[in-house]
Design an enzyme around this catalytic site. Structure first.
Site, PDB file in Angstrom:
ATOM      1  N   LYS A   8      13.542  15.911  48.340  1.00  0.00           N
ATOM      2  CA  LYS A   8      13.855  15.033  47.196  1.00  0.00           C
ATOM      3  C   LYS A   8      15.210  15.319  46.564  1.00  0.00           C
ATOM      4  O   LYS A   8      15.814  14.434  45.963  1.00  0.00           O
ATOM      5  CB  LYS A   8      12.740  15.105  46.146  1.00  0.00           C
ATOM      6  CG  LYS A   8      11.479  14.387  46.601  1.00  0.00           C
ATOM      7  CD  LYS A   8      10.390  14.401  45.552  1.00  0.00           C
ATOM      8  CE  LYS A   8       9.142  13.730  46.113  1.00  0.00           C
ATOM      9  NZ  LYS A   8       8.034  13.697  45.172  1.00  0.00           N
ATOM     10  N   ASP A  51       8.404   8.475  41.243  1.00  0.00           N
ATOM     11  CA  ASP A  51       7.406   9.449  40.773  1.00  0.00           C
ATOM     12  C   ASP A  51       7.313   9.385  39.254  1.00  0.00           C
ATOM     13  O   ASP A  51       6.224   9.299  38.681  1.00  0.00           O
ATOM     14  CB  ASP A  51       7.791  10.873  41.198  1.00  0.00           C
ATOM     15  CG  ASP A  51       7.658  11.080  42.689  1.00  0.00           C
ATOM     16  OD1 ASP A  51       6.693  10.555  43.277  1.00  0.00           O
ATOM     17  OD2 ASP A  51       8.517  11.762  43.269  1.00  0.00           O
TER      18      ASP A  51
HETATM   19  O1  LIG Z   1       5.674  13.015  46.450  1.00  0.00           O
HETATM   20  C1  LIG Z   1       5.185  11.932  46.770  1.00  0.00           C
HETATM   21  C2  LIG Z   1       3.901  11.853  47.447  1.00  0.00           C
HETATM   22  C3  LIG Z   1       4.082  11.168  48.806  1.00  0.00           C
HETATM   23  O2  LIG Z   1       4.835  12.007  49.661  1.00  0.00           O
HETATM   24  C4  LIG Z   1       2.709  10.987  49.481  1.00  0.00           C
HETATM   25  O3  LIG Z   1       2.502  11.608  50.505  1.00  0.00           O
HETATM   26  O4  LIG Z   1       1.901  10.212  48.978  1.00  0.00           O
HETATM   27  C5  LIG Z   1       4.770   9.834  48.672  1.00  0.00           C
HETATM   28  C6  LIG Z   1       6.107   9.970  47.944  1.00  0.00           C
HETATM   29  O5  LIG Z   1       6.663   8.672  47.729  1.00  0.00           O
HETATM   30  C7  LIG Z   1       5.901  10.648  46.606  1.00  0.00           C
HETATM   31  O6  LIG Z   1       7.151  10.864  45.990  1.00  0.00           O
END
Ligand SMILES: O=C1C[C@@](O)(C(=O)O)C[C@@H](O)[C@@H]1O
Ligand SMILES: NC(=O)C1=CN([C@@H]2O[C@H](COP(=O)(O)OP(=O)(O)OC[C@H]3O[C@@H](n4cnc5c(N)ncnc54)[C@H](O)[C@@H]3O)[C@@H](O)[C@H]2O)C=CC1
Length: 290
Positions: free
Chosen positions: A76, A112
């Site tokens: 990220k 998020d």
């Molecule tokens: O951190 C997460 C969780 C995530 O990786 C998932 O596996 O659902 C999906 C991502 O968009 C989100 O930022």
């Protein structure tokens, strides 16, 4: 066959994400809108690549016709170096989880924080936001703290086991939100902080199937507190159960998990998804043990 303007090809880049519920949430919602939409996990653990490869993967994905990506741990922050544009909120937060490919350029967003914010607004409408205590100042905690301050929280106390991490996060947030009070504290200050708080949010991993238990002593909760958890495996954590039993209003971790997908889907397609339908699907998937 379809061209990039006729269909969507989306990927999730991160470690250990093959079992993620985000791909099926997007695909099912896209089906309802009659879109051709495929969403594949690109699991760094399975293909044996480090987080640093996120830039190469984005460029390869663009060349192969991908429309967008979600990126998660450990990418990220790493992804920021590879983007052409970043939304104001994602830049302030210093983290991106959604990358749109537009005219060959990479545009970063963070859903998020917006996903948690939307969940809070819908799931706990009218919640008093003057004074909030948040446990956990890691990845999820950073996005949630930012969302809370954006939602109007005046005084935020961040509590974490890692004193250096929580001090740095509180200082960064205080700078981003002048006029608000953002304090770092240790677990020994929980009782004091909660005695004047309106709400409590758990962003520590305590409560997950793999890390069971209550993140705080349930005795510290009063019916006037609203309580939010970000842990969603299980959706009904011990905290959610204990807070409900105390008469607190609660927001389970599914709201953030669905919220980030709702907002990413809207950014990718330009279509407003049905958030309630996506949550029903999410709960169905969790119920199947996915
Ligand atoms: O951190 C997460 C969780 C995530 O990786 C998932 O596996 O659902 C999906 C991502 O968009 C989100 O930022
Ligand atoms: N609902 C959602 O969409 C999402 C939920 N999550 C959940 O959030 C949890 C945390 O994830 P990340 O922030 O990525 O992890 P992380 O490891 O980046 O941060 C966790 C933080 O909690 C702190 N911590 C751990 N135990 C604690 C305790 N007992 N008291 C106080 N602080 C404690 C750690 O020191 C660390 O700073 C995950 O376990 C997951 O269940 C994570 C991402 C999205």
């Amino acid at each position: 066959m379809s061209t990039v303007s006729e269909s969507y090809l989306v990927g999730l880049i991160g470690e250990g994400i093959t079992a993620s519920l985000t791909p099926p949430m997007h695909e099912r919602e896209a089906d309802h809108h009659g879109l051709r939409y495929l969403y594949r996990p690109v699991d760094l653990t399975e293909i044996g690549l480090p987080g640093e490869s996120v830039g190469d993967l984005l460029r390869q994905g663009r060349n192969l016709g991908f429309s967008a990506f979600n990126v998660t741990h450990p990418c990220k922050q790493l992804v920021l170096d590879h983007l052409d544009e970043v939304s104001d909120d994602a830049a302030r937060l210093g983290a991106v989880n959604t990358v749109l490919v537009r005219d060959g350029k990479f545009i970063g967003h963070n859903t998020d924080f917006s996903g948690f914010g939307t969940g809070l607004a819908h799931g706990l409408p009218g919640a008093t936001l003057d004074n909030v205590v948040q446990l956990g100042a890691g990845g999820a905690g950073s996005a949630v703290a930012y969302a809370l301050l954006k939602a109007g929280v005046q005084s935020l106390t961040l509590i974490d086991l890692d004193p250096a991490r929580v001090a740095a996060r509180a200082a960064a947030l205080a700078e981003l939100f002048p006029g608000r009070e953002v304090a770092a504290a240790g677990r020994d200050e929980l009782a004091d902080a909660l005695s004047t708080a309106d709400g409590f949010v758990n962003t520590s991993p305590v409560g997950m199937h793999s890390h069971p238990g209550l993140p705080i002593d349930a005795e510290l909760l009063q019916p006037r507190h609203w309580v939010a958890d970000v842990v969603y495996r299980p959706v009904e954590t011990e905290l959610v159960r204990a807070a409900s039993a105390k008469g607190c209003r609660v927001l389970d971790g599914g709201h953030m998990a669905v919220g980030q997908a709702v907002d990413a889907f809207a950014l990718i397609t330009g279509i407003a998804p049905d958030a309630a339908r996506m949550r029903r699907h999410f709960l169905e998937l969790i119920g199947q043990g996915r």
